[in-house]
Every structure is written in structure tokens, then in C-alpha cells.
Design a protein around this motif. Structure first.
Motif, PDB file in Angstrom:
ATOM      1  N   SER A   1       0.725  -1.435   0.045  1.00 15.99           N
ATOM      2  CA  SER A   1       0.020  -0.007  -0.012  1.00 15.99           C
ATOM      3  C   SER A   1       0.937   1.377   0.063  1.00 15.99           C
ATOM      4  O   SER A   1       0.394   2.426   0.137  1.00 15.99           O
ATOM      5  N   ALA A   2       2.174   1.098   0.125  1.00 17.10           N
ATOM      6  CA  ALA A   2       2.919   2.264  -0.049  1.00 17.10           C
ATOM      7  C   ALA A   2       2.830   3.166  -1.114  1.00 17.10           C
ATOM      8  O   ALA A   2       2.733   2.584  -2.495  1.00 17.10           O
ATOM      9  N   ILE A   3       2.788   4.543  -1.205  1.00 14.70           N
ATOM     10  CA  ILE A   3       2.523   5.374  -2.277  1.00 14.70           C
ATOM     11  C   ILE A   3       3.812   5.845  -3.048  1.00 14.70           C
ATOM     12  O   ILE A   3       3.734   6.414  -4.149  1.00 14.70           O
ATOM     13  N   ARG A   4       4.927   5.332  -2.487  1.00  7.18           N
ATOM     14  CA  ARG A   4       6.332   5.788  -3.107  1.00  7.18           C
ATOM     15  C   ARG A   4       6.801   4.533  -3.380  1.00  7.18           C
ATOM     16  O   ARG A   4       6.799   3.555  -2.865  1.00  7.18           O
ATOM     17  N   ASP A   5       7.855   4.673  -4.617  1.00  4.40           N
ATOM     18  CA  ASP A   5       8.728   3.651  -4.899  1.00  4.40           C
ATOM     19  C   ASP A   5       9.874   3.553  -4.241  1.00  4.40           C
ATOM     20  O   ASP A   5      10.832   2.719  -4.449  1.00  4.40           O
ATOM     21  N   ASP A   6      10.536   4.734  -3.527  1.00  2.00           N
ATOM     22  CA  ASP A   6      11.590   4.750  -2.838  1.00  2.00           C
ATOM     23  C   ASP A   6      11.419   5.031  -1.262  1.00  2.00           C
ATOM     24  O   ASP A   6      10.329   4.982  -0.776  1.00  2.00           O
TER      25      ASP A   6
END
Length: 96
Positions: free
Chosen positions: A89-94
Motif C-alpha cells: 500500500s506504499a504510495i512511493r517507490d523509494d
């Protein structure tokens, strides 16, 4: 690979002041070099304890083991390691 590492430090009370100062100086240099390299991503103190929570970014378990066992304070630490994976569910790839 990212790892969450908790380090509790227990320096013996009977260690001489000179030995303590020398180990702490080596520890600071070692840890700051790893931070500059991007390997030791984050380090936070735990309020009220001689301990820290850190995030390491390493190739594999073996590299983390080598880094942790190379810490000058390693003989005086209780270490807990938890591998981390990106949450779906993370909205960032980093890691920002």
C-alpha cells in the motif's frame, strides 16, 4: 535489502575512561563513514536508553553481519535485526 536494526549498548562500568573514549571515537568514525556511503541510511537514539534504531541498506544478510560485527562497540551490544519489505500500500517507490 533494507533492515531495521535495534542496538542496545552495555559498556562495562570497569572499562577505563581512556579505553572507552578510544572505542567511542572509532565507533563514531566507522558509523559516519557508513552513513556517508549510504549503507547506514538512518540512525535514531531511543530516549532514555543507551540504544539506537537504525536502517541499513545492504546487499544481503552476510554484508549486514560483516558491518555489525565490525562495529567497535559490537562486543558490548545486544542487537535485534528485522528485514524490511516495501508494503504493497506504499504510495512511493523509494524511501523518501
Amino acid at each position: 535489502m533494507l533492515f531495521h536494526v535495534t542496538m542496545d549498548v552495555n559498556i562495562p562500568r570497569d572499562l577505563s575512561a581512556d579505553d572507552r573514549a578510544e572505542i567511542l571515537a572509532r565507533e563514531k568514525t566507522y558509523s559516519q563513514d557508513l552513513q556517508r556511503q549510504g549503507t547506514w541510511r538512518h540512525i535514531w537514539r531511543i530516549a532514555g536508553h543507551y540504544a539506537n534504531v537504525s536502517i541499513f541498506d545492504v546487499r544481503d544478510n552476510a554484508e549486514l553481519h560483516d558491518i555489525l560485527s565490525g562495529l567497535p562497540l559490537f562486543p558490548f551490544m545486544d542487537i535485534k535485526v528485522t528485514p524490511l519489505l516495501r508494503h504493497p500500500s506504499a504510495i512511493r517507490d523509494d524511501d523518501r
